[in-house]
Design an enzyme around this catalytic site. Sequence first.
Site, PDB file in Angstrom:
ATOM      1  N   CYS A  71      28.800  31.438  -4.173  1.00  0.00           N
ATOM      2  CA  CYS A  71      27.821  30.400  -4.506  1.00  0.00           C
ATOM      3  C   CYS A  71      26.466  30.638  -3.855  1.00  0.00           C
ATOM      4  CB  CYS A  71      28.365  29.051  -4.084  1.00  0.00           C
ATOM      5  SG  CYS A  71      28.926  29.041  -2.368  1.00  0.00           S
ATOM      6  N   GLU A 122      29.698  20.636  -3.247  1.00  0.00           N
ATOM      7  CA  GLU A 122      29.287  22.009  -2.908  1.00  0.00           C
ATOM      8  C   GLU A 122      29.144  22.755  -4.220  1.00  0.00           C
ATOM      9  OE1 GLU A 122      28.456  23.102  -0.099  1.00  0.00           O
ATOM     10  OE2 GLU A 122      29.405  21.847   1.411  1.00  0.00           O
ATOM     11  N   GLU A 136      29.742  20.696   4.682  1.00  0.00           N
ATOM     12  CA  GLU A 136      31.010  21.128   5.246  1.00  0.00           C
ATOM     13  C   GLU A 136      30.699  21.887   6.527  1.00  0.00           C
ATOM     14  OE1 GLU A 136      32.908  23.162   1.871  1.00  0.00           O
ATOM     15  OE2 GLU A 136      33.875  21.255   1.373  1.00  0.00           O
ATOM     16  N   ASN A 170      36.791  30.905  -6.327  1.00  0.00           N
ATOM     17  CA  ASN A 170      36.292  32.131  -5.689  1.00  0.00           C
ATOM     18  C   ASN A 170      36.753  32.298  -4.231  1.00  0.00           C
ATOM     19  OD1 ASN A 170      34.599  30.006  -4.931  1.00  0.00           O
ATOM     20  ND2 ASN A 170      32.813  31.334  -4.711  1.00  0.00           N
TER      21      ASN A 170
HETATM   22  P1  NAP Z   1      34.024  24.624 -12.016  1.00  0.00           P
HETATM   23  O1  NAP Z   1      34.301  25.118 -13.369  1.00  0.00           O
HETATM   24  O2  NAP Z   1      32.966  23.602 -11.851  1.00  0.00           O
HETATM   25  O3  NAP Z   1      35.432  24.045 -11.482  1.00  0.00           O
HETATM   26  C1  NAP Z   1      35.598  23.634 -10.156  1.00  0.00           C
HETATM   27  C2  NAP Z   1      36.818  22.745 -10.064  1.00  0.00           C
HETATM   28  O4  NAP Z   1      36.591  21.520 -10.762  1.00  0.00           O
HETATM   29  C3  NAP Z   1      38.086  23.330 -10.681  1.00  0.00           C
HETATM   30  O5  NAP Z   1      39.186  22.940  -9.902  1.00  0.00           O
HETATM   31  C4  NAP Z   1      38.100  22.659 -12.039  1.00  0.00           C
HETATM   32  O6  NAP Z   1      39.357  22.631 -12.652  1.00  0.00           O
HETATM   33  C5  NAP Z   1      37.617  21.286 -11.699  1.00  0.00           C
HETATM   34  N1  NAP Z   1      36.997  20.534 -12.780  1.00  0.00           N
HETATM   35  C6  NAP Z   1      36.455  20.991 -13.921  1.00  0.00           C
HETATM   36  N2  NAP Z   1      35.907  19.977 -14.617  1.00  0.00           N
HETATM   37  C7  NAP Z   1      36.114  18.851 -13.887  1.00  0.00           C
HETATM   38  C8  NAP Z   1      35.783  17.480 -14.063  1.00  0.00           C
HETATM   39  N3  NAP Z   1      35.106  17.051 -15.136  1.00  0.00           N
HETATM   40  N4  NAP Z   1      36.144  16.597 -13.116  1.00  0.00           N
HETATM   41  C9  NAP Z   1      36.797  16.994 -12.006  1.00  0.00           C
HETATM   42  N5  NAP Z   1      37.151  18.279 -11.786  1.00  0.00           N
HETATM   43  C10 NAP Z   1      36.803  19.200 -12.711  1.00  0.00           C
HETATM   44  O7  NAP Z   1      33.672  25.792 -11.008  1.00  0.00           O
HETATM   45  P2  NAP Z   1      34.406  27.213 -10.846  1.00  0.00           P
HETATM   46  O8  NAP Z   1      34.126  28.031 -12.047  1.00  0.00           O
HETATM   47  O9  NAP Z   1      35.826  26.975 -10.443  1.00  0.00           O
HETATM   48  O10 NAP Z   1      33.672  27.821  -9.577  1.00  0.00           O
HETATM   49  C11 NAP Z   1      32.465  28.510  -9.646  1.00  0.00           C
HETATM   50  C12 NAP Z   1      31.321  27.594  -9.277  1.00  0.00           C
HETATM   51  O11 NAP Z   1      31.561  27.040  -7.989  1.00  0.00           O
HETATM   52  C13 NAP Z   1      29.995  28.340  -9.155  1.00  0.00           C
HETATM   53  O12 NAP Z   1      28.988  27.565  -9.747  1.00  0.00           O
HETATM   54  C14 NAP Z   1      29.771  28.431  -7.652  1.00  0.00           C
HETATM   55  O13 NAP Z   1      28.431  28.550  -7.274  1.00  0.00           O
HETATM   56  C15 NAP Z   1      30.396  27.157  -7.181  1.00  0.00           C
HETATM   57  N6  NAP Z   1      30.788  27.247  -5.780  1.00  0.00           N
HETATM   58  C16 NAP Z   1      30.080  26.542  -4.841  1.00  0.00           C
HETATM   59  C17 NAP Z   1      30.399  26.644  -3.491  1.00  0.00           C
HETATM   60  C18 NAP Z   1      29.640  25.896  -2.439  1.00  0.00           C
HETATM   61  O14 NAP Z   1      30.163  25.742  -1.348  1.00  0.00           O
HETATM   62  N7  NAP Z   1      28.435  25.401  -2.708  1.00  0.00           N
HETATM   63  C19 NAP Z   1      31.468  27.459  -3.096  1.00  0.00           C
HETATM   64  C20 NAP Z   1      32.180  28.145  -4.080  1.00  0.00           C
HETATM   65  C21 NAP Z   1      31.830  28.026  -5.417  1.00  0.00           C
HETATM   66  P3  NAP Z   1      39.850  23.942 -13.480  1.00  0.00           P
HETATM   67  O15 NAP Z   1      40.673  24.679 -12.500  1.00  0.00           O
HETATM   68  O16 NAP Z   1      40.610  23.438 -14.619  1.00  0.00           O
HETATM   69  O17 NAP Z   1      38.626  24.653 -13.950  1.00  0.00           O
END
Ligand code: NAP
Length: 493
Positions: free
Chosen positions: A289, A255, A467, A158
Amino acid sequence: MTDPLPDPRPLVIGGALRDATSGETFETLEPFSGAVIARVQVASAADVDAAVAAAAEGQRAWAALSGAARGAVLARAADLIRARRDEIARLESLDGGKPIQETPDADVDSGADCLAYFAALAPTIGGESQDLGGLGGGPWFYTRREPLGVVGGIGAWNYPFQIACWKTAPALAAGNAMIFKPAEQTPLSAYILAEVLAEAGVPPGVFNIVQGDARVGRMLTAHPGIAKISFTGEVNTGKAVMADSAATLKTLTLELGGKSPLLVFEDADLDDAVSAAILANFYTQGQICTNGTRVFVHRDVLDAFLSRLLPRAEAIRLGNPLDPETQMGPLISPDHHASVLAHIDRAVADGATLLTGGGPPTDPALAGKPFVRPTVFLAHDDALPLCREEIFGPVMTVLPFAAEDEALARANALPVGLAGGVMTRDLTRAHRVAARLEAGVVWINTYNVTPIEMPFGGVKQSGLGRENGRAALEHVTRIKSVYVEPGPVEAPY
Ligand code: NAP
């Protein structure tokens, strides 16, 4: 590095573009048109090994520089990012579907600010000392604040450039090296970060990029040569990262997601409250998020709040993210679009009242594209999945309340606690509520403002570590205590 980058896009290892050895590639798509922007090479385990070896070597050279020298390099990188502001913003809008109204400041400036901030802090990183024997020259100790070594960064889609900068700037300021894995949906802007860091003078191997899906993320979390994982993503993925990191007992910054509350009290400035609720739900198509997706509104002002909110939500202009008039772009992918629509359908079936939005726009120019109109529900049952699950789309739920204690209890009832907001003119109540909200970040009379100076992160299942702010440096360094005995050693035997 070369310009333009080869297709399929390679990895960045040891300061050079390197073809992956897996033979595998994936495509990154423009969310608006569905067109392929680029193909990208997937790292193999051998490539990750090579990245770790290069990072370890680069880190030794980088950590040998003074903090001031590292800071000077990072400050140059910040300037180079600002010089490429339009280019980076356009790429983020193209690859992530975010309106070009947002990306220059929310993505590019935030990334540059972060590098500049940690550049300035780099010379200040140090330990403390304390006498243990008074002024008589007795024993004393001092602490050294040392880098961790090689840090693995795993990003979400995002805020791809911003996340890459937020993870890299403090890590590098403290003398670590970074191996960054972008999310598959948005793998491109990290290359620009690699370019500006190299141009600014970051030695080879200090910033590396490995590309690929969860398998590559898991290679990082499992790797014994990586000291820390800094992860941004979903709560459940964060739990998997934590479990996978246990075997090598890595330090973690997580995060993660949320379902944050925004409390609108009866004395709030209602126009500001509506503005905050809009910022808390519709910026970046709601894919943020910290979003305050549960908007608790005091029942005395519910009608007035809704009558101001709905026309403003309905007036939001949807369109091509590269059009400067567009205020809301497409969701990141058809899959995510289907998921957001399924949440909306479920909420309707569960009895929540759909006040506006609830589906794709009627504009024929946007037909078949992954758009969702700004959606507002009114609900009276916090137990609905609508009020408990992160939807990560432009879906706001308004929940009436009658008393402060009640609102706080309901706001704090979920296992996540990333952020929260309070809208009131009552100074005492504002700070009382801020203190009682179970959240890592609380905004008083605004929402979703994230200056680099302010620590950022969640509590409960929304994450670990911080962060930004000085606090981030604690999570990319370790303390070594050195005890000094100037006198004779007294041994009992
Ligand atoms: P995600 O599906 O959890 O994926 C995040 C990252 O992790 C991607 O690079 C993903 O690779 C990788 N990944 C997936 N499974 C993994 C595993 N088992 N081990 C290590 N890495 C793995 O999240 P998203 O859909 O990209 O992002 C949306 C989420 O992020 C939402 O829940 C949002 O709230 C959260 N978010 C949090 C913050 C914060 O600062 N708190 C900021 C932004 C977003 P792929 O590219 O293959 O999926």
